[in-house]
Design a protein around this motif. Sequence first.
Motif, PDB file in Angstrom:
ATOM      1  N   LEU A  74     -28.856  -4.483  26.891  1.00 29.80           N
ATOM      2  CA  LEU A  74     -27.800  -3.485  26.980  1.00 29.80           C
ATOM      3  C   LEU A  74     -27.764  -2.989  28.419  1.00 29.80           C
ATOM      4  N   VAL A  75     -26.582  -2.994  29.016  1.00 30.40           N
ATOM      5  CA  VAL A  75     -26.401  -2.470  30.368  1.00 30.40           C
ATOM      6  C   VAL A  75     -25.298  -1.434  30.323  1.00 30.40           C
ATOM      7  N   PHE A  76     -25.547  -0.260  30.914  1.00 30.62           N
ATOM      8  CA  PHE A  76     -24.476   0.725  30.997  1.00 30.62           C
ATOM      9  C   PHE A  76     -24.458   1.364  32.389  1.00 30.62           C
ATOM     10  N   GLY A  77     -23.247   1.466  32.917  1.00 27.25           N
ATOM     11  CA  GLY A  77     -23.049   2.013  34.250  1.00 27.25           C
ATOM     12  C   GLY A  77     -21.601   2.408  34.415  1.00 27.25           C
ATOM     13  N   GLY A  78     -21.183   2.637  35.656  1.00 27.02           N
ATOM     14  CA  GLY A  78     -19.797   3.021  35.892  1.00 27.02           C
ATOM     15  C   GLY A  78     -19.413   4.238  35.065  1.00 27.02           C
ATOM     16  N   PRO A  79     -18.295   4.171  34.327  1.00 26.45           N
ATOM     17  CA  PRO A  79     -17.852   5.323  33.534  1.00 26.45           C
ATOM     18  C   PRO A  79     -18.779   5.682  32.380  1.00 26.45           C
ATOM     19  N   ALA A  80     -19.712   4.782  32.037  1.00 24.02           N
ATOM     20  CA  ALA A  80     -20.640   5.049  30.936  1.00 24.02           C
ATOM     21  C   ALA A  80     -22.038   5.422  31.424  1.00 24.02           C
ATOM     22  N   ARG A  81     -22.207   5.523  32.738  1.00 31.10           N
ATOM     23  CA  ARG A  81     -23.566   5.718  33.279  1.00 31.10           C
ATOM     24  C   ARG A  81     -24.254   6.960  32.708  1.00 31.10           C
ATOM     25  N   TYR A  82     -23.519   8.025  32.481  1.00 31.99           N
ATOM     26  CA  TYR A  82     -24.136   9.261  32.002  1.00 31.99           C
ATOM     27  C   TYR A  82     -23.779   9.557  30.542  1.00 31.99           C
ATOM     28  N   ALA A  83     -23.516   8.515  29.798  1.00 33.31           N
ATOM     29  CA  ALA A  83     -23.261   8.687  28.364  1.00 33.31           C
ATOM     30  C   ALA A  83     -24.540   9.111  27.647  1.00 33.31           C
ATOM     31  N   TYR A  84     -24.393  10.001  26.679  1.00 33.25           N
ATOM     32  CA  TYR A  84     -25.519  10.365  25.824  1.00 33.25           C
ATOM     33  C   TYR A  84     -25.862   9.182  24.922  1.00 33.25           C
ATOM     34  N   HIS A  85     -27.144   8.997  24.672  1.00 39.01           N
ATOM     35  CA  HIS A  85     -27.578   7.888  23.836  1.00 39.01           C
ATOM     36  C   HIS A  85     -28.943   8.211  23.230  1.00 39.01           C
ATOM     37  N   GLY A  86     -29.286   7.510  22.150  1.00 34.94           N
ATOM     38  CA  GLY A  86     -30.570   7.737  21.505  1.00 34.94           C
ATOM     39  C   GLY A  86     -30.856   6.668  20.458  1.00 34.94           C
ATOM     40  N   VAL A  87     -32.016   6.784  19.848  1.00 34.45           N
ATOM     41  CA  VAL A  87     -32.438   5.849  18.789  1.00 34.45           C
ATOM     42  C   VAL A  87     -32.681   6.666  17.526  1.00 34.45           C
ATOM     43  N   THR A  88     -31.918   6.370  16.473  1.00 31.77           N
ATOM     44  CA  THR A  88     -32.011   7.158  15.248  1.00 31.77           C
ATOM     45  C   THR A  88     -32.966   6.568  14.224  1.00 31.77           C
ATOM     46  N   ARG A  89     -33.265   5.274  14.351  1.00 31.68           N
ATOM     47  CA  ARG A  89     -34.161   4.659  13.371  1.00 31.68           C
ATOM     48  C   ARG A  89     -34.708   3.337  13.891  1.00 31.68           C
TER      49      ARG A  89
ATOM     50  N   HIS B  14     -29.603  11.951  24.622  1.00 31.70           N
ATOM     51  CA  HIS B  14     -29.905  12.446  25.959  1.00 31.70           C
ATOM     52  C   HIS B  14     -29.133  11.645  26.989  1.00 31.70           C
ATOM     53  N   GLN B  15     -29.089  12.130  28.210  1.00 35.37           N
ATOM     54  CA  GLN B  15     -28.524  11.414  29.343  1.00 35.37           C
ATOM     55  C   GLN B  15     -29.635  10.979  30.277  1.00 35.37           C
ATOM     56  N   ASP B  16     -29.480   9.828  30.904  1.00 33.90           N
ATOM     57  CA  ASP B  16     -30.382   9.418  31.975  1.00 33.90           C
ATOM     58  C   ASP B  16     -29.783   9.943  33.278  1.00 33.90           C
ATOM     59  N   LYS B  17     -30.200  11.122  33.703  1.00 32.22           N
ATOM     60  CA  LYS B  17     -29.560  11.744  34.864  1.00 32.22           C
ATOM     61  C   LYS B  17     -30.556  12.337  35.856  1.00 32.22           C
ATOM     62  N   ASP B  18     -31.820  11.916  35.763  1.00 33.08           N
ATOM     63  CA  ASP B  18     -32.801  12.400  36.723  1.00 33.08           C
ATOM     64  C   ASP B  18     -32.823  11.549  37.984  1.00 33.08           C
TER      65      ASP B  18
END
Length: 225
Positions: free
Chosen positions: A182-197, A137-141
Amino acid sequence: MDALLPRPPVDLGPGAVHVPGWLGAEQQRRLVKACREWASGPVPLRHTRLPRGGVMSVRTVCLGWHWQPYRYSRTADDVNGRRVAELPEWLADLGRRAVAATAQHEDACGEGWTSGRYDPDTALVNFYDGRAKMGMHQDKDERSAAPVVSLSIGDTCRFRFGNTEGRGRPWTDVELASGDLLVFGGPARYAYHGVTRVFEGTGDPATGLASGRLNLTLRVTGLSG
């Protein structure tokens, strides 16, 4: 033997930095104790219901603003209608220190990262048992592109960090252990991410968390009121 050696920070791509072992033992214990208090109210820990009727396997409690899919509000209208607990200043300050700890990475740039003050106004506290996962998912709300700060406590998980275009490849799988940042922002701010296990039994009970994984994400909503 490898577990005794410090793990160096890792760039997961432009704008995303993983700092292993960033939280000390006492900080982790403090966060676990605080999470237990937040989980008991005023809005309790709950499984979030998705718009199409599904229920998330993780359980969540929010601070500052209440999140449900696609929107934030001050009151938890999908739970009990009460106003959520405030985001404490000490936790916001921890988020600022987290951003400062990753600002030295030249690719980690964006609003509120290398310029200005990082002022998170909400935190989502997610609890994963051994069966819980989080789909891509994206954190975009949020209405702000300021970085997302993610803190892990307890059992190690396999975290999948993807691209900004869709849920498919390319992605990078990384193990997030107790104390990791973990910090993500800038060009990675809207990267999809998740936890698989979640790898059960890998956490240290000395944190105060006997089993499962806690993940705290601090964000800037860009909202007012």
